[in-house]
Motif scaffolding. Structure first.
Motif, PDB file in Angstrom:
ATOM      1  N   ALA A  69     -46.192  72.618  24.881  1.00  0.00           N
ATOM      2  CA  ALA A  69     -45.113  73.496  24.863  1.00  0.00           C
ATOM      3  C   ALA A  69     -44.857  74.939  25.285  1.00  0.00           C
ATOM      4  O   ALA A  69     -44.063  75.123  26.391  1.00  0.00           O
ATOM      5  N   ASP A  70     -46.011  75.514  25.191  1.00  0.00           N
ATOM      6  CA  ASP A  70     -45.713  77.107  25.298  1.00  0.00           C
ATOM      7  C   ASP A  70     -46.313  76.755  26.916  1.00  0.00           C
ATOM      8  O   ASP A  70     -45.739  77.743  27.874  1.00  0.00           O
ATOM      9  N   GLU A  71     -47.278  75.983  27.438  1.00  0.00           N
ATOM     10  CA  GLU A  71     -47.095  75.951  29.280  1.00  0.00           C
ATOM     11  C   GLU A  71     -45.856  75.705  29.851  1.00  0.00           C
ATOM     12  O   GLU A  71     -45.647  76.381  31.001  1.00  0.00           O
ATOM     13  N   ILE A  72     -45.211  74.853  29.412  1.00  0.00           N
ATOM     14  CA  ILE A  72     -43.644  74.209  29.730  1.00  0.00           C
ATOM     15  C   ILE A  72     -43.096  75.453  29.542  1.00  0.00           C
ATOM     16  O   ILE A  72     -42.528  75.815  30.811  1.00  0.00           O
ATOM     17  N   HIS A  73     -42.761  76.554  28.953  1.00  0.00           N
ATOM     18  CA  HIS A  73     -41.755  77.257  28.915  1.00  0.00           C
ATOM     19  C   HIS A  73     -42.266  78.358  29.150  1.00  0.00           C
ATOM     20  O   HIS A  73     -41.498  78.885  29.799  1.00  0.00           O
ATOM     21  N   ALA A  74     -44.176  78.735  30.134  1.00  0.00           N
ATOM     22  CA  ALA A  74     -44.045  79.624  30.760  1.00  0.00           C
ATOM     23  C   ALA A  74     -43.497  78.872  32.581  1.00  0.00           C
ATOM     24  O   ALA A  74     -43.463  79.650  33.426  1.00  0.00           O
ATOM     25  N   ARG A  75     -43.536  77.628  32.061  1.00  0.00           N
ATOM     26  CA  ARG A  75     -43.336  77.450  34.057  1.00  0.00           C
ATOM     27  C   ARG A  75     -42.265  77.468  33.897  1.00  0.00           C
ATOM     28  O   ARG A  75     -41.704  78.243  35.089  1.00  0.00           O
ATOM     29  N   LYS A  76     -41.260  77.334  32.754  1.00  0.00           N
ATOM     30  CA  LYS A  76     -39.631  77.123  32.988  1.00  0.00           C
ATOM     31  C   LYS A  76     -40.100  78.656  32.989  1.00  0.00           C
ATOM     32  O   LYS A  76     -38.762  78.935  33.758  1.00  0.00           O
TER      33      LYS A  76
END
Length: 224
Positions: free
Chosen positions: A69-76
Motif C-alpha cells: 500500500a505504501d508503494e501504491i500510494h507513492a505512485r498515486k
C-alpha cells in the motif's frame, strides 16, 4: 462574539481534487499491474474511509490480495502531481473571499489536514491566490498518531495556536472529517465537495443556507 481562528480542514475545502485523486489511484494501480479500476460511484463510497493508504489496504483485504500500500500510494501521489501540473487547480467558490475576510478580521488561519506533506506542498504551491504563508498552522500526517475522524490533528492545531476549542470555527468537506472537528469541541461548517453532496453530516454540524463566503464569519461563537 466572533471566533478567533478559522480552520480549513482538508484539501477538498480549498479545491476540488477528488476526481484527480481517483484518476491518480487508477494510474497507480495500472502501473502496479493491478486490475483495479475505481469508477466515480465506487470511489465516492471509498471516500467514506479517510486516508488513501488505508483505502488501498482495505480494498486489497476485501479481495484477499496482498499489495504494498505504501508503494501504491507513492505512485498515486506522483500521478496526482502530474495531473495537477497538466490541469492546474482553482480555489473553490467563496474560499478566497473568506480567507481575505478572516485575515482582515485578525483571525488565525489553519489548514488542519492530516494528509501527507508532499500532497500539502503540491496543493499550496499550485492553488492560485492561496499559499502556505496564508496559514498560521498547517497540519500533516506526521504530526499526530491518529488521522481523522479522530480529533488529534484539531487538538494539535489548538495547542499550537494557544486556542480553546470554542475559539475556532472549522470547515470540512466530508461527514467523517466533520466528526473530527466536532469531537475536538470545535464548531464545524459543512462544505461538501462533489463526492460528498447529499450525504448526511453529523448532528451539530452547521449547514450554510448559501455559498461559502465572508458572512460565514458571523457565526456565533460557541458558549463556554
Amino acid at each position: 462574539m466572533t471566533h478567533k481562528a478559522l480552520f480549513f480542514g482538508a484539501i477538498g475545502t480549498l479545491a476540488e481534487t477528488s476526481d484527480m485523486q481517483r484518476r491518480a489511484f487508477n494510474a497507480a494501480f495500472d502501473e502496479a499491474g493491478l486490475s483495479w479500476n475505481w469508477g466515480e460511484t465506487e470511489y465516492r463510497e471509498l471516500l467514506k474511509t479517510p486516508g488513501g493508504k488505508r483505502r488501498v489496504r482495505d480494498y486489497a483485504d476485501a479481495r484477499s490480495q496482498s499489495v504494498d500500500a505504501d508503494e501504491i500510494h507513492a505512485r498515486k501521489v506522483a500521478h496526482f502531481k502530474r495531473i495537477v501540473g497538466e490541469e492546474g487547480l482553482q480555489p473553490r467558490e467563496g474560499v478566497l473571499a473568506l480567507i481575505d475576510a478572516a485575515k482582515r478580521g485578525g483571525l488565525k488561519l489553519g489548514f488542519v489536514t492530516s494528509t501527507g506533506q508532499e500532497q500539502i506542498d503540491l496543493i499550496l504551491s499550485n492553488l492560485g491566490g492561496i499559499d502556505a504563508a496564508d496559514f498560521d498552522y498547517i497540519g500533516e500526517r506526521g504530526k499526530v498518531e491518529n488521522s481523522k475522524p479522530a480529533p488529534d490533528i484539531y487538538q494539535d492545531a489548538l495547542q499550537a495556536l494557544s486556542l480553546k476549542a470554542e475559539d475556532a470555527l472549522a470547515i470540512e468537506d466530508t461527514p467523517e472529517s466533520a466528526e473530527a472537528a466536532l469531537a475536538a469541541g470545535i464548531d464545524c461548517v459543512a462544505f461538501p465537495g462533489g463526492d460528498a453532496r447529499g450525504r448526511n453530516f453529523p448532528e451539530g454540524t452547521i449547514i450554510p443556507d448559501g455559498p461559502l463566503g465572508p458572512e460565514l464569519l458571523n457565526q456565533p461563537q460557541a458558549a463556554e
